[in-house]
Motif scaffolding. Structure first.
Motif, PDB file in Angstrom:
ATOM      1  N   ILE A 151     -22.877 -29.646 -32.754  1.00 36.97           N
ATOM      2  CA  ILE A 151     -21.705 -29.401 -33.594  1.00 36.97           C
ATOM      3  C   ILE A 151     -20.483 -29.930 -32.866  1.00 36.97           C
ATOM      4  O   ILE A 151     -20.452 -29.984 -31.638  1.00 36.97           O
ATOM      5  CB  ILE A 151     -21.537 -27.905 -33.928  1.00 36.97           C
ATOM      6  N   SER A 152     -19.494 -30.352 -33.618  1.00 40.84           N
ATOM      7  CA  SER A 152     -18.249 -30.867 -33.040  1.00 40.84           C
ATOM      8  C   SER A 152     -17.070 -30.282 -33.776  1.00 40.84           C
ATOM      9  O   SER A 152     -17.127 -30.064 -34.989  1.00 40.84           O
ATOM     10  CB  SER A 152     -18.192 -32.391 -33.149  1.00 40.84           C
ATOM     11  N   GLY A 153     -16.012 -30.036 -33.031  1.00 36.52           N
ATOM     12  CA  GLY A 153     -14.800 -29.507 -33.631  1.00 36.52           C
ATOM     13  C   GLY A 153     -13.642 -29.671 -32.683  1.00 36.52           C
ATOM     14  O   GLY A 153     -13.738 -30.385 -31.669  1.00 36.52           O
ATOM     15  N   VAL A 154     -12.563 -28.994 -32.974  1.00 37.06           N
ATOM     16  CA  VAL A 154     -11.366 -29.069 -32.152  1.00 37.06           C
ATOM     17  C   VAL A 154     -11.669 -28.618 -30.727  1.00 37.06           C
ATOM     18  O   VAL A 154     -11.147 -29.161 -29.762  1.00 37.06           O
ATOM     19  CB  VAL A 154     -10.236 -28.218 -32.772  1.00 37.06           C
ATOM     20  N   GLY A 155     -12.552 -27.627 -30.575  1.00 42.35           N
ATOM     21  CA  GLY A 155     -12.901 -27.104 -29.251  1.00 42.35           C
ATOM     22  C   GLY A 155     -13.849 -27.993 -28.471  1.00 42.35           C
ATOM     23  O   GLY A 155     -14.180 -27.697 -27.333  1.00 42.35           O
ATOM     24  N   GLY A 156     -14.314 -29.071 -29.056  1.00 38.57           N
ATOM     25  CA  GLY A 156     -15.242 -29.972 -28.384  1.00 38.57           C
ATOM     26  C   GLY A 156     -16.591 -29.998 -29.078  1.00 38.57           C
ATOM     27  O   GLY A 156     -16.719 -29.596 -30.221  1.00 38.57           O
ATOM     28  N   SER A 157     -17.598 -30.458 -28.356  1.00 32.43           N
ATOM     29  CA  SER A 157     -18.961 -30.534 -28.893  1.00 32.43           C
ATOM     30  C   SER A 157     -19.840 -29.509 -28.198  1.00 32.43           C
ATOM     31  O   SER A 157     -19.584 -29.131 -27.055  1.00 32.43           O
ATOM     32  CB  SER A 157     -19.544 -31.927 -28.677  1.00 32.43           C
TER      33      SER A 157
ATOM     34  N   ASN B  71     -18.355 -22.701 -25.098  1.00 34.01           N
ATOM     35  CA  ASN B  71     -17.349 -22.849 -24.042  1.00 34.01           C
ATOM     36  C   ASN B  71     -16.170 -23.639 -24.594  1.00 34.01           C
ATOM     37  O   ASN B  71     -16.015 -24.820 -24.324  1.00 34.01           O
ATOM     38  CB  ASN B  71     -17.957 -23.558 -22.822  1.00 34.01           C
ATOM     39  N   TYR B  72     -15.323 -22.974 -25.367  1.00 35.33           N
ATOM     40  CA  TYR B  72     -14.239 -23.633 -26.079  1.00 35.33           C
ATOM     41  C   TYR B  72     -12.869 -23.409 -25.448  1.00 35.33           C
ATOM     42  O   TYR B  72     -11.854 -23.797 -26.015  1.00 35.33           O
ATOM     43  CB  TYR B  72     -14.190 -23.168 -27.535  1.00 35.33           C
ATOM     44  N   GLY B  73     -12.822 -22.713 -24.324  1.00 35.22           N
ATOM     45  CA  GLY B  73     -11.544 -22.473 -23.674  1.00 35.22           C
ATOM     46  C   GLY B  73     -10.861 -21.186 -24.091  1.00 35.22           C
ATOM     47  O   GLY B  73      -9.801 -20.855 -23.578  1.00 35.22           O
ATOM     48  N   ILE B  74     -11.434 -20.468 -25.056  1.00 34.94           N
ATOM     49  CA  ILE B  74     -10.936 -19.138 -25.401  1.00 34.94           C
ATOM     50  C   ILE B  74     -12.120 -18.184 -25.409  1.00 34.94           C
ATOM     51  O   ILE B  74     -13.259 -18.583 -25.651  1.00 34.94           O
ATOM     52  CB  ILE B  74     -10.204 -19.103 -26.770  1.00 34.94           C
ATOM     53  N   ASN B  75     -11.871 -16.923 -25.130  1.00 36.84           N
ATOM     54  CA  ASN B  75     -12.931 -15.931 -25.046  1.00 36.84           C
ATOM     55  C   ASN B  75     -13.242 -15.377 -26.435  1.00 36.84           C
ATOM     56  O   ASN B  75     -12.486 -14.552 -26.964  1.00 36.84           O
ATOM     57  CB  ASN B  75     -12.513 -14.808 -24.094  1.00 36.84           C
ATOM     58  N   ILE B  76     -14.332 -15.864 -27.043  1.00 35.11           N
ATOM     59  CA  ILE B  76     -14.767 -15.354 -28.338  1.00 35.11           C
ATOM     60  C   ILE B  76     -16.275 -15.139 -28.319  1.00 35.11           C
ATOM     61  O   ILE B  76     -16.996 -15.757 -27.554  1.00 35.11           O
ATOM     62  CB  ILE B  76     -14.370 -16.287 -29.506  1.00 35.11           C
ATOM     63  N   ASP B  77     -16.719 -14.223 -29.183  1.00 33.75           N
ATOM     64  CA  ASP B  77     -18.142 -13.888 -29.280  1.00 33.75           C
ATOM     65  C   ASP B  77     -18.859 -14.692 -30.356  1.00 33.75           C
ATOM     66  O   ASP B  77     -20.087 -14.743 -30.376  1.00 33.75           O
ATOM     67  CB  ASP B  77     -18.314 -12.393 -29.580  1.00 33.75           C
ATOM     68  N   GLY B  78     -18.102 -15.256 -31.265  1.00 35.62           N
ATOM     69  CA  GLY B  78     -18.703 -16.008 -32.352  1.00 35.62           C
ATOM     70  C   GLY B  78     -17.643 -16.516 -33.307  1.00 35.62           C
ATOM     71  O   GLY B  78     -16.453 -16.240 -33.146  1.00 35.62           O
ATOM     72  N   ILE B  79     -18.120 -17.256 -34.300  1.00 38.22           N
ATOM     73  CA  ILE B  79     -17.256 -17.789 -35.346  1.00 38.22           C
ATOM     74  C   ILE B  79     -17.914 -17.496 -36.690  1.00 38.22           C
ATOM     75  O   ILE B  79     -19.091 -17.804 -36.890  1.00 38.22           O
ATOM     76  CB  ILE B  79     -17.059 -19.310 -35.195  1.00 38.22           C
ATOM     77  N   ILE B  80     -17.160 -16.880 -37.585  1.00 38.85           N
ATOM     78  CA  ILE B  80     -17.601 -16.739 -38.972  1.00 38.85           C
ATOM     79  C   ILE B  80     -17.112 -17.984 -39.692  1.00 38.85           C
ATOM     80  O   ILE B  80     -15.904 -18.226 -39.781  1.00 38.85           O
ATOM     81  CB  ILE B  80     -17.014 -15.470 -39.630  1.00 38.85           C
TER      82      ILE B  80
END
Length: 129
Positions: free
Chosen positions: A63-69, A98-107
């Motif tokens: 997957i790819s997005g603003v936070g990287g791949s 590993n997107y640079g912010i501490n999150i548990d997931g994305i809805i």
């Protein structure tokens, strides 16, 4: 019945959710609602706590997005629940996140579409139908 879910009062819309897998469950306190993400993504380190790990027969992807791949694998969980609103047999992506912010997931949009979600930014709520 509509279910209104309070979003966090921060710069980003965070919610809490629960994932059910193989007769176990885990609460994820910091999950980002992201209309720019086509899929729901869960953090591998956390999912391993309930036995959700990559297996030989799993389909892998990128997957790819603003936070990287990120490399991910796809799993169907028993259910994903957001404050009492539950969708059963739901496919998620599992990755290191590993997107640079501490999150548990994305809805992502996959959940929001199934939930017929409406995001009210004035009231900071997600309405699931």
């Amino acid at each position: 019945m509509n279910k209104a879910i309070q979003l966090s009062n921060s710069d980003l819309p965070f919610i809490e959710n629960t994932v059910y897998y193989n007769n176990q469950s885990i609460r994820l306190p910091k999950v980002l609602i992201d209309t720019g993400s086509s899929s729901t993504i869960l953090k591998l380190d956390i999912m391993e706590e309930i036995g959700l790990t990559v297996e030989l027969e799993d389909v892998l992807g990128t997957i790819s997005g603003v936070g990287g791949s990120d490399f991910v694998f796809f799993k169907t969980v028993d259910a994903i629940e957001v404050h009492g609103f539950k969708i059963e047999n739901f496919q998620v992506d599992i990755g290191t996140m590993n997107y640079g912010i501490n999150i548990d997931g994305i809805i992502g949009m996959d959940f929001l579409l199934k939930a017929k979600g409406i995001i009210d930014l004035n009231e900071l709520i997600l309405i699931c139908k």
